[in-house]
Design an enzyme around this catalytic site. Structure first.
Site, PDB file in Angstrom:
ATOM      1  N   ALA A  39      58.219 -68.305 -21.125  1.00 44.66           N
ATOM      2  CA  ALA A  39      58.950 -68.775 -22.309  1.00 44.66           C
ATOM      3  C   ALA A  39      59.037 -70.299 -22.385  1.00 44.66           C
ATOM      4  CB  ALA A  39      60.355 -68.183 -22.320  1.00 44.66           C
ATOM      5  N   THR A  55      59.299 -72.986 -25.592  1.00 45.19           N
ATOM      6  CA  THR A  55      60.553 -73.645 -25.991  1.00 45.19           C
ATOM      7  C   THR A  55      60.286 -75.088 -26.406  1.00 45.19           C
ATOM      8  OG1 THR A  55      60.998 -74.043 -23.648  1.00 45.19           O
ATOM      9  CG2 THR A  55      62.192 -72.235 -24.667  1.00 45.19           C
ATOM     10  N   PHE A 113      65.027 -66.189 -26.111  1.00 47.93           N
ATOM     11  CA  PHE A 113      66.124 -65.264 -26.407  1.00 47.93           C
ATOM     12  C   PHE A 113      66.838 -64.803 -25.141  1.00 47.93           C
ATOM     13  CE2 PHE A 113      62.337 -62.544 -26.139  1.00 47.93           C
ATOM     14  CZ  PHE A 113      62.769 -61.546 -25.291  1.00 47.93           C
ATOM     15  N   ARG A 114      66.208 -65.050 -23.963  1.00 45.60           N
ATOM     16  CA  ARG A 114      66.858 -64.676 -22.702  1.00 45.60           C
ATOM     17  C   ARG A 114      67.760 -65.799 -22.171  1.00 45.60           C
ATOM     18  NH1 ARG A 114      61.663 -64.215 -21.973  1.00 45.60           N
ATOM     19  NH2 ARG A 114      60.652 -62.204 -22.264  1.00 45.60           N
ATOM     20  N   GLN A 128      53.273 -64.655 -21.482  1.00 43.49           N
ATOM     21  CA  GLN A 128      54.301 -63.660 -21.775  1.00 43.49           C
ATOM     22  C   GLN A 128      54.876 -63.891 -23.165  1.00 43.49           C
ATOM     23  OE1 GLN A 128      56.733 -62.744 -18.006  1.00 43.49           O
ATOM     24  NE2 GLN A 128      56.154 -64.870 -17.753  1.00 43.49           N
ATOM     25  N   HIS A 134      52.633 -59.411 -23.549  1.00 46.35           N
ATOM     26  CA  HIS A 134      53.652 -58.762 -24.376  1.00 46.35           C
ATOM     27  C   HIS A 134      53.243 -58.624 -25.835  1.00 46.35           C
ATOM     28  CE1 HIS A 134      56.767 -60.042 -21.109  1.00 46.35           C
ATOM     29  NE2 HIS A 134      56.131 -58.943 -20.792  1.00 46.35           N
ATOM     30  N   CYS A 148      50.554 -49.822 -38.716  1.00 42.39           N
ATOM     31  CA  CYS A 148      51.322 -48.698 -39.242  1.00 42.39           C
ATOM     32  C   CYS A 148      51.416 -47.608 -38.182  1.00 42.39           C
ATOM     33  CB  CYS A 148      50.646 -48.155 -40.498  1.00 42.39           C
ATOM     34  SG  CYS A 148      51.380 -46.601 -41.058  1.00 42.39           S
ATOM     35  N   CYS A 187      50.157 -45.472 -46.735  1.00 42.34           N
ATOM     36  CA  CYS A 187      50.656 -44.116 -46.475  1.00 42.34           C
ATOM     37  C   CYS A 187      52.184 -44.010 -46.458  1.00 42.34           C
ATOM     38  CB  CYS A 187      50.088 -43.593 -45.148  1.00 42.34           C
ATOM     39  SG  CYS A 187      50.925 -44.242 -43.689  1.00 42.34           S
ATOM     40  N   ILE A 237      56.717 -78.538 -18.783  1.00 45.39           N
ATOM     41  CA  ILE A 237      55.309 -78.188 -18.705  1.00 45.39           C
ATOM     42  C   ILE A 237      54.454 -79.068 -19.622  1.00 45.39           C
ATOM     43  CG2 ILE A 237      55.737 -76.228 -20.301  1.00 45.39           C
ATOM     44  CD1 ILE A 237      53.278 -75.933 -17.530  1.00 45.39           C
TER      45      ILE A 237
HETATM   46 ZN    ZN Z   1      50.003 -46.178 -42.907  1.00 46.95          ZN
END
Ligand code: ZN
Length: 249
Positions: A23, A27, A34-35, A104, A122, A130, A159, A238
């Site tokens: 993360a 940043t 969010f952690r 990540q 992630h 969908c 759909c 970093i």
């Molecule tokens: Zn669909």
């Protein structure tokens, strides 16, 4: 400065270098973690849950409207720009000095900077699909309230199924192909640079066990669980560290 010089030397000598980032890499582009403490507090105050709960598979199934509200308001930073770290890593790859970026983060900023071989543990919030028919959608599609039930839950225009981001939620497994490619990249690396992560988040620490190469370098503002096994530890942001280093190459 001597440490930055040392890092440049490691990179010049290595025939296979891999970067593993967390993360902290994002940043510096203004994307909040969010952690982090403030992230945890805000989630609790505004949404009444922890980020882990809000981003869990079970909440996604149970309360998709709450999931998408939190997700859209906190995990999408469409206008964020790559920072000095992303730019340095893309440049290293271009010069043949970096073989892979493992991240990540889900913000796509490495690709935006020009990196080609990016392993997204992630997933990415730039990809959506969908759940019913598998058709893929853009980020813009799910942001547009006109494509969403009650203006918030994205619905497939082919759909009528629910559309979800191609990101790994808590309680979901990682993509096997990405995990295998990541383990291989780490196992093959001569030099592994780990940055912007405390290594506390699954599966980072476990994946690093595949590393059998010569040198492990850690760049993180705070201490990490792997500090003692590292050849070089740089306590700096970093972006600043990699930016400085590029001037020496
Ligand atoms: Zn669909």
């Amino acid at each position: 400065m001597t440490q930055i010089k040392e890092l440049a030397g490691f990179i010049q000598r290595s025939k296979n270098t891999v970067f593993f980032g967390g993360a902290g890499v994002s940043t510096e582009s203004g994307i909040p973690d969010f952690r982090s403490e403030s992230g945890l507090y805000a989630a609790q105050q505004v949404y009444g849950n922890s980020p882990e709960e809000l981003l869990s598979h079970s909440l996604f199934e149970r309360e998709p409207a709450l999931f998408f509200r939190y997700y859209k308001e906190n995990l999408i930073a469409k206008d964020a720009k790559p920072n000095a770290a992303h730019i340095a890593l893309a440049e290293l790859e271009k010069r043949g000095l970096l073989q892979a970026v493992i991240t990540q983060n889900i913000d796509g900023l490495h690709q935006a900077a020009g990196s080609k071989n990016v392993l997204e543990l992630h997933g990415s919030n730039w990809r959506q699909y969908c759940l019913a028919c598998g058709v893929r959608f853009s980020l813009e599609y799910i942001i547009d309230p006109a494509n969403c039930k009650d203006g918030i839950i994205p619905v497939c225009d082919k759909c009528g199924g629910m559309v979800r981001p191609d990101v790994v939620l808590y309680g979901e497994g990682l993509d096997d192909a990405v995990v295998i490619a990541t383990a291989r990249a780490i196992a093959d690396a001569e030099l592994l640079i780990v940055g912007g992560t405390s290594l506390a988040v699954y599966p980072a620490a476990g994946l690093l066990r595949h590393f059998a190469g010569g040198a492990l370098v850690l760049i993180n503002k705070s201490e990490t669980s792997a500090d003692r096994s590292a050849q070089l530890v740089i306590r700096e942001s970093i972006g600043a560290a990699l930016g400085e280093m590029m001037k020496l190459l």
